[in-house]
Design a protein around this motif. Structure first.
Motif, PDB file in Angstrom:
ATOM      1  N   ALA A  13       1.027  -1.143  -0.118  1.00 19.93           N
ATOM      2  CA  ALA A  13      -0.019  -0.099   0.119  1.00 19.93           C
ATOM      3  C   ALA A  13       0.961   1.262   0.060  1.00 19.93           C
ATOM      4  N   ALA A  14       2.189   1.130   0.834  1.00 18.66           N
ATOM      5  CA  ALA A  14       2.963   2.094   0.791  1.00 18.66           C
ATOM      6  C   ALA A  14       3.820   2.513  -0.444  1.00 18.66           C
TER       7      ALA A  14
ATOM      8  N   GLU B 215       2.315   1.871  -3.397  1.00 11.83           N
ATOM      9  CA  GLU B 215       1.236   2.695  -4.422  1.00 11.83           C
ATOM     10  C   GLU B 215       0.982   3.865  -4.103  1.00 11.83           C
ATOM     11  N   GLU B 216       1.163   4.500  -2.735  1.00  8.08           N
ATOM     12  CA  GLU B 216       0.880   5.684  -2.541  1.00  8.08           C
ATOM     13  C   GLU B 216       1.938   6.511  -2.787  1.00  8.08           C
ATOM     14  N   LEU B 217       3.228   6.167  -2.709  1.00  9.16           N
ATOM     15  CA  LEU B 217       4.518   6.774  -3.374  1.00  9.16           C
ATOM     16  C   LEU B 217       4.160   6.890  -4.581  1.00  9.16           C
TER      17      LEU B 217
ATOM     18  N   ARG C 177       1.574   7.181  -6.590  1.00 11.76           N
ATOM     19  CA  ARG C 177       0.615   8.182  -6.805  1.00 11.76           C
ATOM     20  C   ARG C 177       0.871   9.445  -6.525  1.00 11.76           C
ATOM     21  N   SER C 178       1.880   9.670  -5.402  1.00 14.34           N
ATOM     22  CA  SER C 178       2.333  11.030  -5.078  1.00 14.34           C
ATOM     23  C   SER C 178       2.898  11.879  -5.707  1.00 14.34           C
TER      24      SER C 178
ATOM     25  N   THR D 113       0.711   7.793 -12.028  1.00 17.76           N
ATOM     26  CA  THR D 113      -0.726   6.824 -11.781  1.00 17.76           C
ATOM     27  C   THR D 113       0.148   5.496 -11.437  1.00 17.76           C
TER      28      THR D 113
ATOM     29  N   SER E  21      -3.107  -0.450 -10.944  1.00 16.40           N
ATOM     30  CA  SER E  21      -3.812  -1.204  -9.831  1.00 16.40           C
ATOM     31  C   SER E  21      -3.278  -2.408  -9.301  1.00 16.40           C
TER      32      SER E  21
END
Length: 135
Positions: free
Chosen positions: A113-114, A116-118, A120-121, A126, A129
């Protein structure tokens, strides 16, 4: 040289070395002749676990700012392995200890999850998924 050995057409391939804590990625890319309006494949492989998370966020942001239409970005991460068998988590700890002894301390291990967050930041970046990490 390695690409030549396998017969790959590497005339448009550029390797840009960078000290993440000292150098400006955008400046290094400009020096290497990168055109921010041209589709580019960026690849960052085998280094993220040795770079602090804050600098990784800057890296993703800077790549996003230099990525022209149609660009792609491949990057790998060491993940915590909390979703993996116990032996995998022990192996990660052994690798961390071994690399530290060699002077290459692993400083960033993320959960999926981290990651993906990184990703997306980044400005306009993008994450797919199916973004997955490997321990």
């Amino acid at each position: 040289e390695r690409l030549d050995c396998v017969g790959a057409d590497a005339k448009d391939v550029k390797f840009v070395s960078l000290d993440f804590g000292q150098d400006s990625l955008t400046e290094q890319l400009a020096i290497a002749g990168h055109d921010a309006e041209t589709a580019t494949h960026f690849m960052c492989e085998g280094v993220t676990s040795y770079v602090p998370r804050r600098e990784l966020a800057t890296l993703v942001d800077r790549i996003a700012s230099r990525a022209g239409p149609g660009s792609s970005f491949a990057i790998d991460f060491a993940t915590s392995g909390t979703d993996k068998p116990l032996i995998s988590r022990f192996m990660l700890q052994a690798v961390r200890a071994g690399t530290a002894v060699l002077g290459e301390r692993i400083v960033t291990v993320l959960d999926p999850a981290a990651v993906e967050e990184l990703l997306r930041s980044g400005a306009g970046a993008t994450a797919p998924s199916n973004a997955r990490g490997r321990a």
